[in-house]
Design a protein around this motif. Structure first.
Motif, mmCIF file in Angstrom:
data_model
loop_
_atom_site.group_PDB
_atom_site.id
_atom_site.type_symbol
_atom_site.label_atom_id
_atom_site.label_comp_id
_atom_site.label_asym_id
_atom_site.label_seq_id
_atom_site.Cartn_x
_atom_site.Cartn_y
_atom_site.Cartn_z
ATOM 1 N N ALA A 114 0.825 -1.217 0.000
ATOM 2 C CA ALA A 114 0.000 0.000 0.000
ATOM 3 C C ALA A 114 0.858 1.266 0.000
ATOM 4 N N TYR A 115 2.154 1.124 0.312
ATOM 5 C CA TYR A 115 3.003 2.310 0.423
ATOM 6 C C TYR A 115 4.045 2.355 -0.691
ATOM 7 N N PHE A 116 4.040 3.446 -1.407
ATOM 8 C CA PHE A 116 5.005 3.732 -2.464
ATOM 9 C C PHE A 116 5.097 5.252 -2.549
ATOM 10 N N ALA A 117 5.978 5.757 -3.391
ATOM 11 C CA ALA A 117 6.172 7.209 -3.463
ATOM 12 C C ALA A 117 6.321 7.658 -4.908
ATOM 13 N N THR A 118 5.590 8.696 -5.272
ATOM 14 C CA THR A 118 5.860 9.341 -6.551
ATOM 15 C C THR A 118 7.019 10.314 -6.333
ATOM 16 N N MET A 119 7.787 10.561 -7.392
ATOM 17 C CA MET A 119 8.929 11.476 -7.261
ATOM 18 C C MET A 119 9.245 12.122 -8.603
ATOM 19 N N PHE A 120 9.582 13.401 -8.544
ATOM 20 C CA PHE A 120 10.177 14.089 -9.692
ATOM 21 C C PHE A 120 11.554 14.551 -9.254
ATOM 22 N N MET A 121 12.586 14.173 -10.013
ATOM 23 C CA MET A 121 13.962 14.515 -9.670
ATOM 24 C C MET A 121 14.642 15.157 -10.876
ATOM 25 N N ALA A 122 15.483 16.152 -10.621
ATOM 26 C CA ALA A 122 16.219 16.802 -11.708
ATOM 27 C C ALA A 122 17.620 17.148 -11.237
ATOM 28 N N VAL A 123 18.595 16.923 -12.111
ATOM 29 C CA VAL A 123 19.992 17.278 -11.836
ATOM 30 C C VAL A 123 20.371 18.406 -12.792
ATOM 31 N N HIS A 124 20.852 19.502 -12.234
ATOM 32 C CA HIS A 124 21.237 20.668 -13.035
ATOM 33 C C HIS A 124 22.753 20.691 -13.198
ATOM 34 N N ASP A 125 23.185 20.822 -14.454
ATOM 35 C CA ASP A 125 24.613 20.909 -14.769
ATOM 36 C C ASP A 125 24.908 22.317 -15.289
ATOM 37 N N PRO A 126 25.624 23.152 -14.499
ATOM 38 C CA PRO A 126 25.870 24.532 -14.928
ATOM 39 C C PRO A 126 26.885 24.644 -16.060
ATOM 40 N N GLU A 127 27.681 23.592 -16.281
ATOM 41 C CA GLU A 127 28.643 23.627 -17.389
ATOM 42 C C GLU A 127 27.954 23.339 -18.723
ATOM 43 N N LYS A 128 27.089 22.330 -18.729
ATOM 44 C CA LYS A 128 26.354 21.992 -19.952
ATOM 45 C C LYS A 128 25.093 22.837 -20.118
ATOM 46 N N LEU A 129 24.726 23.569 -19.058
ATOM 47 C CA LEU A 129 23.500 24.376 -19.055
ATOM 48 C C LEU A 129 22.286 23.518 -19.409
ATOM 49 N N GLU A 130 22.137 22.424 -18.636
ATOM 50 C CA GLU A 130 21.007 21.547 -18.899
ATOM 51 C C GLU A 130 20.503 20.902 -17.615
ATOM 52 N N TRP A 131 19.247 20.450 -17.674
ATOM 53 C CA TRP A 131 18.612 19.676 -16.616
ATOM 54 C C TRP A 131 18.409 18.252 -17.125
ATOM 55 N N ARG A 132 18.737 17.260 -16.291
ATOM 56 C CA ARG A 132 18.401 15.859 -16.563
ATOM 57 C C ARG A 132 17.331 15.468 -15.560
ATOM 58 N N CYS A 133 16.167 15.085 -16.045
ATOM 59 C CA CYS A 133 14.998 14.884 -15.191
ATOM 60 C C CYS A 133 14.493 13.449 -15.258
ATOM 61 N N MET A 134 13.892 13.024 -14.163
ATOM 62 C CA MET A 134 13.286 11.694 -14.079
ATOM 63 C C MET A 134 11.944 11.848 -13.378
ATOM 64 N N ASN A 135 10.897 11.310 -13.983
ATOM 65 C CA ASN A 135 9.573 11.382 -13.381
ATOM 66 C C ASN A 135 9.099 9.984 -13.039
ATOM 67 N N CYS A 136 8.934 9.731 -11.753
ATOM 68 C CA CYS A 136 8.488 8.429 -11.263
ATOM 69 C C CYS A 136 7.039 8.549 -10.779
ATOM 70 N N GLY A 137 6.111 8.652 -11.722
ATOM 71 C CA GLY A 137 4.695 8.680 -11.386
ATOM 72 C C GLY A 137 4.201 9.953 -10.729
ATOM 73 N N HIS A 138 4.987 11.010 -10.771
ATOM 74 C CA HIS A 138 4.645 12.261 -10.093
ATOM 75 C C HIS A 138 3.913 13.199 -11.058
ATOM 76 N N PRO A 139 3.109 14.141 -10.557
ATOM 77 C CA PRO A 139 2.543 15.148 -11.471
ATOM 78 C C PRO A 139 3.663 15.899 -12.197
ATOM 79 N N ASN A 140 3.461 16.122 -13.487
ATOM 80 C CA ASN A 140 4.465 16.858 -14.259
ATOM 81 C C ASN A 140 4.628 18.264 -13.715
ATOM 82 N N PRO A 141 5.850 18.787 -13.743
ATOM 83 C CA PRO A 141 6.024 20.185 -13.329
ATOM 84 C C PRO A 141 5.332 21.113 -14.329
ATOM 85 N N ILE A 142 5.027 22.303 -13.856
ATOM 86 C CA ILE A 142 4.559 23.352 -14.758
ATOM 87 C C ILE A 142 5.798 24.087 -15.243
ATOM 88 N N VAL A 143 5.928 24.217 -16.575
ATOM 89 C CA VAL A 143 7.091 24.865 -17.175
ATOM 90 C C VAL A 143 6.642 26.203 -17.748
#
Length: 199
Positions: free
Chosen positions: A108-137
């Motif tokens: 009965a217990y699980f967790a949704t998660m949205f995770m993002a790693v920001h790289d200031p050298e590449k100027l990019e975000w790497r994101c993973m969505n594990c069943g979580h509501p999508n972010p508003i962009v």
């Protein structure tokens, strides 16, 4: 009631709402539980090489058990982020998925998660969505269609079916940090909140 109130105060002390600033972005946080204790978790982890990892998670259910699991998730996430960040968000989420499935013996217990790693050298975000509501962009003042976050991931952390390592690098979504972009990360508490005037 006093015990729950104290537990809530201790839990809230684990989740800082102090704004975070880096030379590329800033993070502002609002956190309010619907009961004394809550099942949400979040953090901003500054990594030694200048990258940052941010996440928001929501444990299923309400009450004491989800609150304890969210605290366990926060404590474990920091360790997993430092250990697996070079492999990307999918590797971090796989490690968290295994931890929850092995330590919480209750489907009965699980967790949704949205995770993002920001790289200031590449100027990019790497994101993973594990069943979580999508972010508003919001980019250049306009709300974008964020359905591209649905491309991979999908299952929540600790979901009791399937592989213990359900995520791969192809589930990650990468987008450029082109400035003047806002991401609003939230849990379903925002979606399910009752409107003050209309109910």
């Amino acid at each position: 009631a006093r015990d729950l109130e104290l537990a809530g105060a201790i839990q809230r002390s684990l989740f800082s709402d102090v704004p975070h600033f880096s030379h590329r972005f800033e993070v502002r946080i609002a956190y309010r539980t619907c009961m004394d204790v809550g099942g949400d978790a979040f953090d901003i982890i500054a990594l030694p090489d200048g990258r940052h990892c941010i996440y928001v998670a929501d444990v299923s259910g309400h009450g004491v058990a989800p609150a304890m699991i969210s605290s366990l998730l926060k404590a474990s996430a920091s360790e997993m982020i430092y250990r697996y960040v070079d492999q990307g968000p999918a590797a971090i989420c796989n490690a968290l998925n295994m931890m929850i499935r092995r330590r919480i013996d209750n489907p009965a217990y699980f967790a949704t998660m949205f995770m993002a790693v920001h790289d200031p050298e590449k100027l990019e975000w790497r994101c993973m969505n594990c069943g979580h509501p999508n972010p508003i962009v919001v980019r250049n003042g306009l709300v974008e269609d964020a359905s591209w976050f649905n491309r991979g991931g999908g299952s929540p952390l600790g979901f009791p079916f399937g592989s213990e390592r359900p995520y791969s690098a192809k589930d990650e979504v990468v987008f450029k940090d082109d400035g003047n972009t806002f991401l609003l990360l939230y849990t379903d508490g925002l979606l399910e909140a009752r409107q003050r005037d209309t109910g």
